[in-house]
Design a protein around this motif. Structure first.
Motif, PDB file in Angstrom:
ATOM      1  N   VAL A 149       0.837  -1.197   0.000  1.00  0.00           N
ATOM      2  CA  VAL A 149       0.000   0.000   0.000  1.00  0.00           C
ATOM      3  C   VAL A 149       0.871   1.246   0.000  1.00  0.00           C
ATOM      4  O   VAL A 149       1.820   1.365   0.780  1.00  0.00           O
ATOM      5  CB  VAL A 149      -0.929   0.018   1.239  1.00  0.00           C
ATOM      6  N   GLU A 150       0.544   2.170  -0.900  1.00  0.00           N
ATOM      7  CA  GLU A 150       1.229   3.462  -0.947  1.00  0.00           C
ATOM      8  C   GLU A 150       0.286   4.519  -0.372  1.00  0.00           C
ATOM      9  O   GLU A 150      -0.836   4.703  -0.866  1.00  0.00           O
ATOM     10  CB  GLU A 150       1.617   3.806  -2.382  1.00  0.00           C
ATOM     11  N   TRP A 151       0.757   5.237   0.633  1.00  0.00           N
ATOM     12  CA  TRP A 151      -0.122   6.098   1.424  1.00  0.00           C
ATOM     13  C   TRP A 151      -0.075   7.561   1.024  1.00  0.00           C
ATOM     14  O   TRP A 151      -0.991   8.316   1.365  1.00  0.00           O
ATOM     15  CB  TRP A 151       0.254   5.991   2.909  1.00  0.00           C
ATOM     16  N   SER A 152       0.961   8.004   0.346  1.00  0.00           N
ATOM     17  CA  SER A 152       1.173   9.445   0.163  1.00  0.00           C
ATOM     18  C   SER A 152       0.014  10.123  -0.555  1.00  0.00           C
ATOM     19  O   SER A 152      -0.489  11.165  -0.105  1.00  0.00           O
ATOM     20  CB  SER A 152       2.480   9.682  -0.604  1.00  0.00           C
ATOM     21  N   ALA A 153      -0.444   9.572  -1.665  1.00  0.00           N
ATOM     22  CA  ALA A 153      -1.534  10.202  -2.418  1.00  0.00           C
ATOM     23  C   ALA A 153      -2.831  10.201  -1.614  1.00  0.00           C
ATOM     24  O   ALA A 153      -3.578  11.184  -1.636  1.00  0.00           O
ATOM     25  CB  ALA A 153      -1.730   9.491  -3.752  1.00  0.00           C
ATOM     26  N   MET A 154      -3.100   9.123  -0.890  1.00  0.00           N
ATOM     27  CA  MET A 154      -4.324   9.067  -0.095  1.00  0.00           C
ATOM     28  C   MET A 154      -4.287  10.071   1.048  1.00  0.00           C
ATOM     29  O   MET A 154      -5.307  10.696   1.373  1.00  0.00           O
ATOM     30  CB  MET A 154      -4.546   7.645   0.433  1.00  0.00           C
ATOM     31  N   VAL A 155      -3.135  10.244   1.653  1.00  0.00           N
ATOM     32  CA  VAL A 155      -3.011  11.238   2.726  1.00  0.00           C
ATOM     33  C   VAL A 155      -3.258  12.642   2.180  1.00  0.00           C
ATOM     34  O   VAL A 155      -3.970  13.454   2.795  1.00  0.00           O
ATOM     35  CB  VAL A 155      -1.622  11.142   3.389  1.00  0.00           C
ATOM     36  N   GLN A 156      -2.677  12.953   1.031  1.00  0.00           N
ATOM     37  CA  GLN A 156      -2.905  14.269   0.421  1.00  0.00           C
ATOM     38  C   GLN A 156      -4.369  14.472   0.052  1.00  0.00           C
ATOM     39  O   GLN A 156      -4.928  15.548   0.254  1.00  0.00           O
ATOM     40  CB  GLN A 156      -2.031  14.419  -0.828  1.00  0.00           C
ATOM     41  N   GLY A 157      -4.988  13.428  -0.480  1.00  0.00           N
ATOM     42  CA  GLY A 157      -6.394  13.546  -0.852  1.00  0.00           C
ATOM     43  C   GLY A 157      -7.297  13.775   0.342  1.00  0.00           C
ATOM     44  O   GLY A 157      -8.197  14.621   0.295  1.00  0.00           O
ATOM     45  N   LEU A 158      -7.075  13.051   1.434  1.00  0.00           N
ATOM     46  CA  LEU A 158      -7.897  13.236   2.623  1.00  0.00           C
ATOM     47  C   LEU A 158      -7.630  14.581   3.283  1.00  0.00           C
ATOM     48  O   LEU A 158      -8.542  15.208   3.829  1.00  0.00           O
ATOM     49  CB  LEU A 158      -7.642  12.101   3.614  1.00  0.00           C
TER      50      LEU A 158
END
Length: 297
Positions: free
Chosen positions: A263-272
């Motif tokens: 799982v790559e978290w960086s894009a999801m963190v930015q989106g949230l």
């Protein structure tokens, strides 16, 4: 002749705005009452039925048209592995729903809250009950968001159940290549579902804010949906460069990073983070504006 000076009114010791004895603002408009009112509305029942029927319609489409294939023969796309397992099918259902169907549903729940009461000319009677304005907005917002959560969960659960029944549980293929262990399916799908809903909060809270400034529910819902459409169009303009990172829909597919071997978290963190920022701004505008609004309907 003696002049008479009017005597000052006796002080009561209580301010003029003192609440009646026993009045509790938190007891007004209970959440269960508002939730039951919204559940009995036809638009809620129809919306839930349509969302639950979507996975069945897609399953029927695959049964009639056959299993999709990857035309390039390279890394498989999400649609090309949709019939590999129940989890693949559920991910595909969310993929085709997140760009329009789910934003419309969330906007409908949140944008139809206060504006519908104003349209029915019942808003002023609610406030005269008396229901404090903050309590009114809080109850309606919480119920709308809960129905939004329930709808997204319903879509994911039905898609997962239908997909598992039709295509099995094991053999999960990732869209970028590779496989996913069966033991990780549930928490990965929970992560995907949570992100999808979190990314839609900006749309819902915009509809909620618009619902406090207009008496037309369609205008509030249309305004929130319009934001999604315009944002998606602008996001396709690559000449905007880094400006696109601040568009509400730019990160709407970041949950695909949860369907990788790691799982790559960086894009999801930015989106949230972006969705949360918009959510705070829209809610602040809604509560501040409604507290000062002259309600006449």
């Amino acid at each position: 002749m003696t002049s008479t000076t009017p005597s000052a009114p006796k002080a009561t010791g209580l301010p003029e705005t003192a609440p009646a004895p026993g009045f509790r603002p938190r007891a007004t408009l209970p959440l269960r009452v508002e939730a039951l009112r919204q559940f009995r509305r036809r638009r809620t029942l129809v919306t839930l039925a349509l969302v639950a029927a979507l996975p069945l319609l897609l399953l029927l489409a695959f049964a009639i048209g056959g299993s999709p294939s990857d035309p390039d023969g390279g890394s498989p796309a999400l649609v090309s592995v949709a019939t590999e397992s129940g989890a693949n099918f559920a991910a595909f259902v969310l993929f085709v729903s997140v760009s329009f169907l789910l934003p419309v549903v969330i906007a409908l729940y949140c944008g139809d809250t206060v504006a519908s009461e104003a349209g029915w000319s019942s808003l002023r009677y609610l406030l005269a009950s008396p229901v404090p304005r903050t309590r009114l907005l809080f109850s309606k917002l919480v119920v709308a968001l809960v129905y939004g959560v329930a709808t997204v969960l319903l879509l994911a659960a039905v898609a997962l159940a239908v997909g598992a029944a039709a295509y099995g549980w094991s053999g999960v293929r990732l869209p970028g290549g590779g496989t996913m262990p069966d033991s990780e399916v549930l928490w990965r799908m929970a992560l995907v579902t949570g992100y999808v809903y979190g990314s839609l909060l900006s749309v819902g809270t915009l509809g909620f804010w618009l619902s406090t400034v207009t008496d037309a529910p369609l205008g509030a819902v249309g305004g929130a949906v319009g934001l999604t459409v315009v944002s998606s169009i602008l996001d396709a303009v690559t000449a905007l460069g880094g400006v696109r990172d601040f568009l509400p829909t730019h990160w709407q597919y970041a949950w695909l990073d949860a369907l990788r071997p790691e799982v790559e978290w960086s894009a999801m963190v930015q989106g949230l983070a972006l969705s949360g920022t918009y959510t705070v701004v829209f809610l602040a505008l809604a509560f501040r504006g409604f507290a000062r609004k002259d309600v006449v309907s």
